[in-house]
Design a protein around this motif. Structure first.
Motif, PDB file in Angstrom:
ATOM      1  N   VAL A 192       0.835  -1.203   0.000  1.00 49.13           N
ATOM      2  CA  VAL A 192       0.000   0.000   0.000  1.00 49.13           C
ATOM      3  C   VAL A 192       0.872   1.257   0.000  1.00 49.13           C
ATOM      4  CG1 VAL A 192      -1.668   1.332   1.350  1.00 49.13           C
ATOM      5  CG2 VAL A 192      -1.948  -1.149   1.117  1.00 49.13           C
ATOM      6  N   HIS A 193       1.916   1.243   0.811  1.00 51.86           N
ATOM      7  CA  HIS A 193       2.816   2.393   0.890  1.00 51.86           C
ATOM      8  C   HIS A 193       3.538   2.611  -0.435  1.00 51.86           C
ATOM      9  CE1 HIS A 193       5.709   4.768   3.744  1.00 51.86           C
ATOM     10  NE2 HIS A 193       5.382   5.453   2.666  1.00 51.86           N
ATOM     11  N   VAL A 194       4.018   1.523  -1.046  1.00 50.21           N
ATOM     12  CA  VAL A 194       4.696   1.630  -2.351  1.00 50.21           C
ATOM     13  C   VAL A 194       3.747   2.210  -3.387  1.00 50.21           C
ATOM     14  CG1 VAL A 194       5.741   0.335  -4.254  1.00 50.21           C
ATOM     15  CG2 VAL A 194       6.308  -0.252  -1.891  1.00 50.21           C
ATOM     16  N   ASN A 195       2.505   1.730  -3.398  1.00 51.51           N
ATOM     17  CA  ASN A 195       1.518   2.225  -4.353  1.00 51.51           C
ATOM     18  C   ASN A 195       1.288   3.719  -4.175  1.00 51.51           C
ATOM     19  OD1 ASN A 195      -1.615   2.789  -4.988  1.00 51.51           O
ATOM     20  ND2 ASN A 195      -0.857   1.179  -6.337  1.00 51.51           N
ATOM     21  N   ARG A 196       1.190   4.153  -2.923  1.00 55.50           N
ATOM     22  CA  ARG A 196       0.958   5.568  -2.634  1.00 55.50           C
ATOM     23  C   ARG A 196       2.159   6.424  -3.078  1.00 55.50           C
ATOM     24  NH1 ARG A 196      -0.720   4.924   2.201  1.00 55.50           N
ATOM     25  NH2 ARG A 196       1.214   5.309   3.326  1.00 55.50           N
ATOM     26  N   VAL A 197       3.370   5.920  -2.833  1.00 57.16           N
ATOM     27  CA  VAL A 197       4.576   6.652  -3.228  1.00 57.16           C
ATOM     28  C   VAL A 197       4.666   6.766  -4.747  1.00 57.16           C
ATOM     29  CG1 VAL A 197       7.095   6.516  -3.326  1.00 57.16           C
ATOM     30  CG2 VAL A 197       5.923   6.141  -1.156  1.00 57.16           C
ATOM     31  N   LEU A 198       4.396   5.683  -5.444  1.00 62.51           N
ATOM     32  CA  LEU A 198       4.471   5.716  -6.907  1.00 62.51           C
ATOM     33  C   LEU A 198       3.424   6.663  -7.495  1.00 62.51           C
ATOM     34  CD1 LEU A 198       5.139   1.951  -7.744  1.00 62.51           C
ATOM     35  CD2 LEU A 198       6.772   3.845  -7.832  1.00 62.51           C
ATOM     36  N   GLN A 199       2.243   6.679  -6.899  1.00 64.87           N
ATOM     37  CA  GLN A 199       1.221   7.629  -7.361  1.00 64.87           C
ATOM     38  C   GLN A 199       1.699   9.063  -7.170  1.00 64.87           C
ATOM     39  OE1 GLN A 199      -2.550   6.871  -5.502  1.00 64.87           O
ATOM     40  NE2 GLN A 199      -2.876   4.919  -6.541  1.00 64.87           N
ATOM     41  N   GLU A 200       2.324   9.347  -6.034  1.00 64.54           N
ATOM     42  CA  GLU A 200       2.845  10.697  -5.787  1.00 64.54           C
ATOM     43  C   GLU A 200       3.938  11.040  -6.790  1.00 64.54           C
ATOM     44  OE1 GLU A 200       5.158  13.263  -2.283  1.00 64.54           O
ATOM     45  OE2 GLU A 200       4.338  11.264  -1.848  1.00 64.54           O
ATOM     46  N   MET A 201       4.799  10.078  -7.087  1.00 60.59           N
ATOM     47  CA  MET A 201       5.893  10.328  -8.027  1.00 60.59           C
ATOM     48  C   MET A 201       5.359  10.566  -9.433  1.00 60.59           C
ATOM     49  SD  MET A 201       8.662   7.531  -6.608  1.00 60.59           S
ATOM     50  CE  MET A 201      10.074   8.136  -7.521  1.00 60.59           C
ATOM     51  N   ARG A 202       4.305   9.850  -9.799  1.00 65.07           N
ATOM     52  CA  ARG A 202       3.668  10.091 -11.105  1.00 65.07           C
ATOM     53  C   ARG A 202       3.035  11.482 -11.149  1.00 65.07           C
ATOM     54  NH1 ARG A 202       1.173   4.793 -10.396  1.00 65.07           N
ATOM     55  NH2 ARG A 202       2.094   3.212 -11.752  1.00 65.07           N
ATOM     56  N   THR A 203       2.290  11.826 -10.108  1.00 62.54           N
ATOM     57  CA  THR A 203       1.566  13.097 -10.070  1.00 62.54           C
ATOM     58  C   THR A 203       2.512  14.285 -10.165  1.00 62.54           C
ATOM     59  OG1 THR A 203      -0.190  12.100  -8.723  1.00 62.54           O
ATOM     60  CG2 THR A 203      -0.032  14.508  -8.710  1.00 62.54           C
ATOM     61  N   THR A 204       3.664  14.175  -9.523  1.00 59.90           N
ATOM     62  CA  THR A 204       4.629  15.281  -9.524  1.00 59.90           C
ATOM     63  C   THR A 204       5.588  15.224 -10.713  1.00 59.90           C
ATOM     64  OG1 THR A 204       6.073  13.984  -8.060  1.00 59.90           O
ATOM     65  CG2 THR A 204       4.546  15.547  -7.025  1.00 59.90           C
ATOM     66  N   GLY A 205       5.408  14.243 -11.591  1.00 56.80           N
ATOM     67  CA  GLY A 205       6.225  14.165 -12.795  1.00 56.80           C
ATOM     68  C   GLY A 205       7.622  13.625 -12.592  1.00 56.80           C
ATOM     69  N   LEU A 206       7.870  13.003 -11.445  1.00 61.44           N
ATOM     70  CA  LEU A 206       9.191  12.440 -11.207  1.00 61.44           C
ATOM     71  C   LEU A 206       9.443  11.208 -12.064  1.00 61.44           C
ATOM     72  CD1 LEU A 206       9.440  12.778  -7.316  1.00 61.44           C
ATOM     73  CD2 LEU A 206      10.866  13.953  -9.006  1.00 61.44           C
ATOM     74  N   VAL A 207       8.407  10.394 -12.255  1.00 64.69           N
ATOM     75  CA  VAL A 207       8.535   9.186 -13.064  1.00 64.69           C
ATOM     76  C   VAL A 207       7.276   8.993 -13.887  1.00 64.69           C
ATOM     77  CG1 VAL A 207      10.010   8.055 -11.341  1.00 64.69           C
ATOM     78  CG2 VAL A 207       7.553   7.593 -11.363  1.00 64.69           C
ATOM     79  N   MET A 208       7.417   8.191 -14.924  1.00 63.48           N
ATOM     80  CA  MET A 208       6.283   7.704 -15.698  1.00 63.48           C
ATOM     81  C   MET A 208       6.394   6.190 -15.753  1.00 63.48           C
ATOM     82  SD  MET A 208       6.517  10.500 -18.807  1.00 63.48           S
ATOM     83  CE  MET A 208       5.246   9.652 -19.766  1.00 63.48           C
ATOM     84  N   LEU A 209       5.313   5.513 -15.449  1.00 61.79           N
ATOM     85  CA  LEU A 209       5.289   4.057 -15.460  1.00 61.79           C
ATOM     86  C   LEU A 209       4.204   3.585 -16.407  1.00 61.79           C
ATOM     87  CD1 LEU A 209       5.651   3.489 -11.620  1.00 61.79           C
ATOM     88  CD2 LEU A 209       7.358   2.896 -13.341  1.00 61.79           C
ATOM     89  N   LYS A 210       4.597   2.769 -17.361  1.00 60.36           N
ATOM     90  CA  LYS A 210       3.641   2.217 -18.312  1.00 60.36           C
ATOM     91  C   LYS A 210       3.974   0.755 -18.516  1.00 60.36           C
ATOM     92  CE  LYS A 210       1.500   3.012 -22.821  1.00 60.36           C
ATOM     93  NZ  LYS A 210       1.504   3.858 -24.061  1.00 60.36           N
ATOM     94  N   GLY A 211       3.063  -0.108 -18.056  1.00 55.62           N
ATOM     95  CA  GLY A 211       3.355  -1.536 -18.110  1.00 55.62           C
ATOM     96  C   GLY A 211       4.573  -1.838 -17.255  1.00 55.62           C
ATOM     97  N   LYS A 212       5.542  -2.477 -17.844  1.00 55.25           N
ATOM     98  CA  LYS A 212       6.782  -2.799 -17.140  1.00 55.25           C
ATOM     99  C   LYS A 212       7.930  -1.943 -17.661  1.00 55.25           C
ATOM    100  CE  LYS A 212       5.362  -7.497 -15.950  1.00 55.25           C
ATOM    101  NZ  LYS A 212       5.703  -8.938 -15.995  1.00 55.25           N
TER     102      LYS A 212
END
Length: 253
Positions: A192-212
């Motif tokens: 759950v924590h990892v999911n929340r962190v990745l969502q924050e990183m996506r929202t702030t433009g730090l990373v983009m994740l698509k598939g693998k």
């Protein structure tokens, strides 16, 4: 062919044709294929060879009696899994695949021959082992001091830079087959924590994740946010004084 290992070792010193040829011969003696999520070697097993990852991702891990798992490191193409393992009578950890993996099993005698006959390879392998030890120290700091976002960001920076070093990135993108559970087991965070962190990183433009697949639009920014200092990977060719010169390269024809 161990081209990723050769490229990795040449981050320390340029190898000669003989050095590269010896590594290629060692890597083709016994090649094995593994499915995803399959143990390559288990804790308690007797190690009688060194595994060289040719393709795919794997991880080193420990499991507690109640089933909780801690990933201790990720293995990428070009990585040797414990080149000093012959010192041990039995494994004190396990190694498992994350994806389909093709690896070369390098025997004790072959590795000893490589190090005895090719001193440049020997010193490059010392460098590789020292970098691994430095990486483990950095992971300890990650688990003990960094926030959740810093832990995940630091890990993504490390994986991207390691992949870039062996030619496995495409611009600002690379494969990321590790699941959120894998990332959590490597950073001491819940799914759950990892999911929340990745969502924050996506929202702030730090990373983009698509598939693998991972894209880091601004690596320097992610490094700053994650308190990432690349110095522990020792990528500034510290063995350049050992570089092979043209006269050391045999004509392959």
């Amino acid at each position: 062919m161990p081209q990723h290992l050769i490229r990795k070792l040449e981050q320390f010193a340029r190898l000669s044709y003989d050095d590269r040829h010896a590594l290629e011969e060692a890597a083709r003696q016994r090649v094995r294929l593994f499915d995803p999520h399959q143990d390559i070697i288990r804790e308690g097993d007797n190690p009688d060879h060194v595994n060289l990852i040719l393709e795919g991702w794997a991880c080193r891990y420990k499991t507690l009696e109640d089933g909780r798992r801690q990933i201790i490191s990720f293995f990428l193409p070009g990585d040797l899994c414990d080149p000093h393992v012959f010192v041990l009578r039995e494994m004190d950890h396990s190694i498992s695949t994350i994806t389909h993996v093709r690896l070369a099993e390098i025997s004790r005698d072959t590795l000893l021959s490589l190090t005895e006959q090719h001193p440049r390879i020997t010193q490059a392998l010392w460098w590789e082992m020292l970098v691994h030890a430095a990486t483990q120290r950095e992971w300890t700091v990650n688990l003990g001091q960094r926030t959740g976002l810093e832990r995940i960001g630091h890990l993504l920076c490390e994986l991207f830079i390691r992949l870039r070093g062996v030619g496995l990135t495409n611009g600002d993108s690379c494969a990321l087959p590790a699941t959120q559970i894998d990332l959590g087991d490597a950073t001491g965070l819940s799914n759950v924590h990892v999911n929340r962190v990745l969502q924050e990183m996506r929202t702030t433009g730090l990373v983009m994740l698509k598939g693998k697949y991972l894209t880091i639009p601004d690596l320097e920014r992610l490094q700053r946010v994650s308190l990432f200092n690349v110095n522990y990977l020792h990528l500034d060719r510290e063995g350049r004084h050992l570089d092979a010169n043209g006269s050391e390269r045999l004509n392959p024809s």
